[in-house]
Design an enzyme around this catalytic site. Structure first.
Site, short mmCIF file in Angstrom:
data_model
loop_
_atom_site.label_atom_id
_atom_site.label_comp_id
_atom_site.label_asym_id
_atom_site.label_seq_id
_atom_site.Cartn_x
_atom_site.Cartn_y
_atom_site.Cartn_z
N CYS A 19 15.50 -34.03 82.24
CA CYS A 19 15.53 -33.00 81.18
C CYS A 19 14.43 -31.96 81.33
CB CYS A 19 15.46 -33.65 79.81
SG CYS A 19 16.85 -34.75 79.49
N HIS A 27 13.25 -28.23 74.38
CA HIS A 27 14.35 -29.04 74.92
C HIS A 27 15.19 -29.52 73.73
CE1 HIS A 27 16.69 -31.94 76.98
NE2 HIS A 27 15.99 -33.00 76.61
N ASN A 87 22.38 -32.89 74.04
CA ASN A 87 21.35 -32.87 75.08
C ASN A 87 22.02 -32.60 76.43
OD1 ASN A 87 19.36 -33.36 76.95
ND2 ASN A 87 18.62 -35.24 75.97
N1 COA Z 1 26.17 -44.86 65.34
C1 COA Z 1 25.87 -45.71 64.34
N2 COA Z 1 24.83 -46.57 64.39
C2 COA Z 1 24.09 -46.56 65.50
C3 COA Z 1 24.34 -45.71 66.58
C4 COA Z 1 25.43 -44.83 66.47
N3 COA Z 1 25.76 -43.97 67.44
N4 COA Z 1 23.42 -45.92 67.53
C5 COA Z 1 22.60 -46.88 67.08
N5 COA Z 1 23.00 -47.28 65.84
C6 COA Z 1 22.41 -48.28 64.98
C7 COA Z 1 21.57 -49.28 65.73
O1 COA Z 1 22.39 -50.31 66.27
C8 COA Z 1 20.64 -49.78 64.66
O2 COA Z 1 21.33 -50.74 63.89
P1 COA Z 1 20.57 -52.05 63.33
O3 COA Z 1 19.49 -51.52 62.44
O4 COA Z 1 21.65 -52.77 62.62
O5 COA Z 1 20.05 -52.74 64.56
C9 COA Z 1 20.42 -48.56 63.79
O6 COA Z 1 21.50 -47.67 64.07
C10 COA Z 1 19.11 -47.87 64.05
O7 COA Z 1 18.99 -47.74 65.46
P2 COA Z 1 17.76 -47.00 66.11
O8 COA Z 1 17.88 -47.04 67.60
O9 COA Z 1 16.48 -47.48 65.49
O10 COA Z 1 18.04 -45.52 65.59
P3 COA Z 1 17.14 -44.25 65.74
O11 COA Z 1 16.84 -43.66 64.44
O12 COA Z 1 16.00 -44.49 66.70
O13 COA Z 1 18.14 -43.24 66.46
C11 COA Z 1 18.52 -42.35 68.63
C12 COA Z 1 18.67 -43.56 67.72
C13 COA Z 1 19.07 -42.68 69.99
C14 COA Z 1 19.29 -41.19 68.02
C15 COA Z 1 17.02 -41.97 68.71
O14 COA Z 1 16.26 -43.12 69.02
C16 COA Z 1 16.72 -40.92 69.72
O15 COA Z 1 17.14 -39.80 69.60
N6 COA Z 1 15.90 -41.25 70.73
C17 COA Z 1 15.49 -40.31 71.73
C18 COA Z 1 16.62 -40.13 72.68
C19 COA Z 1 16.42 -38.96 73.56
O16 COA Z 1 16.17 -37.89 73.11
N7 COA Z 1 16.57 -39.20 74.86
C20 COA Z 1 16.51 -38.20 75.82
C21 COA Z 1 15.13 -37.76 76.00
S1 COA Z 1 15.16 -36.38 77.05
#
Ligand code: COA
Length: 319
Positions: free
Chosen positions: A114, A245, A275
């Site tokens: 990225c 980004h 993204n």
């Molecule tokens: N739809 C519904 N629920 C979802 C889900 C989806 N697409 N993806 C995850 N969940 C659930 C999880 O299973 C978890 O459930 P649980 O509490 O029962 O275990 C809950 O939602 C919370 O998950 P969590 O991973 O803590 O959510 P989050 O707030 O961290 O959001 C992302 C997840 C991926 C959106 C977030 O972590 C993120 O954006 N991370 C950075 C990713 C990124 O930018 N990567 C590229 C970098 S260049």
């Protein structure tokens, strides 16, 4: 006389096929509400069967060339930032060069996930500052949908395909004021595509520990912004536009908050293309430029964070 580079034109392209959050509801256990609340994404564009990364790169590059009023032979250097090349070789940059009809200029890919576009911009800037090159085409192009696990709701909701391009030209005044690039390979396991040529073969789809990536991204982007401001004796209030980004609106807001920047001064396009990895920053730049957001002389701060981990920034004066 000091020599600088400046952006004289931009281009962008998104594939026609749109995948909405509602479409994803049919594919994995998720909801439009959850995706919007946690990421700010409403829809993303994805390539159709047969559509390639070089197709996206070519469309963005042609738009930038038209914007600049230049032809392909006017380019002395072509750099493509991509994590999703169509072939192992030739590089996407060479494939693009052939499509455009440029012959003889150096052309190569940069792989920094990225942060790829910021790395490519930093490279092109160095070539121009050294006097080796007068005009460079810098493209970020990705088909992230090809390395997406469409059964993994933790990643498949985040990514999209597209391409953005800029043309850099030598100038007496900046232009690009400074670029800052970094990497720390110790974080490889948090965000990766294990698949490659090594035996035994890993899966050729993205694997991510979303929560951990989120935390490091927020902390690192704050650091890179302060590094950039510090290197140029600037205060956050000097920045006219943050062009971040486009990974997640919550990461973007966190960076803007740390800088005390109102969201009106932050370019946000993540809602409609998700993204797009190396394409994200140039797509956001092109989108805002075409909407007439930037005025000549305004100070723009571009930043990115991605797999590797890699991160970087570019400070520039527009126009
Ligand atoms: N739809 C519904 N629920 C979802 C889900 C989806 N697409 N993806 C995850 N969940 C659930 C999880 O299973 C978890 O459930 P649980 O509490 O029962 O275990 C809950 O939602 C919370 O998950 P969590 O991973 O803590 O959510 P989050 O707030 O961290 O959001 C992302 C997840 C991926 C959106 C977030 O972590 C993120 O954006 N991370 C950075 C990713 C990124 O930018 N990567 C590229 C970098 S260049």
């Amino acid at each position: 006389m000091p020599r600088y580079s400046r952006i004289i034109a931009t281009g962008g392209y998104l594939p026609e096929r749109v995948l909405s959050n509602r479409d994803l509801e049919q594919m994995v256990d998720t909801s439009d509400e959850w995706i919007q609340a946690r990421t700010g994404i409403r829809s993303r564009h994805v390539v159709s069967a047969g559509e390639k990364t070089v197709d996206l790169a070519e469309a963005a590059a042609r738009q930038a060339l038209a914007d600049a009023g230049l032809g392909p032979q006017d380019l002395d250097l072509i750099i493509v930032a991509t994590t999703t090349p169509d072939q192992i070789f030739p590089s996407t940059a060479c494939l693009l060069q052939a499509r455009l009809g440029n012959r003889g200029s150096p052309a190569f890919d940069v792989q920094a996930v990225c942060t790829g576009f910021i790395y490519a911009l930093a490279c092109a800037d160095q070539f121009i500052r050294s006097g080796t090159v007068r005009r460079a085409l810098v493209v970020g192009a990705e088909s992230m949908s090809r390395i997406t696990d469409w059964t993994d709701r933790g990643t498949c909701i985040l990514f999209g395909d597209g391409a953005g391009a800029v043309i850099l030209e030598a100038a007496d005044q900046p232009g690009l004021i400074s670029t800052h690039i970094h990497a720390d390979g110790a974080y490889a396991d948090l965000l990766q595509v294990p698949g490659g040529l090594a035996e035994p073969a890993g899966k050729a789809v993205m694997e991510m520990q979303g929560n951990a990536v989120f935390r490091v991204a927020v902390r690192t982007l704050e650091e890179i912004v302060h590094e950039t401001l510090g290197a140029n004796d600037l205060a956050p209030s000097d920045i006219d536009w943050l062009v971040p980004h486009q990974a997640n609106i919550r990461i973007i807001r966190a960076t803007a908050d740390k800088l005390n920047l109102p969201m009106e001064r932050v370019v946000v396009t993540v809602d409609h293309h998700g993204n797009t990895s190396a394409a994200s920053v140039p797509l956001a730049l092109d989108d805002a430029a075409r909407r007439g957001c930037f005025r000549p002389g305004q100070l723009l701060l571009l930043e990115a964070f991605g797999g590797g981990f890699t991160w970087g920034s570019a400070l520039l004066r527009w126009g």
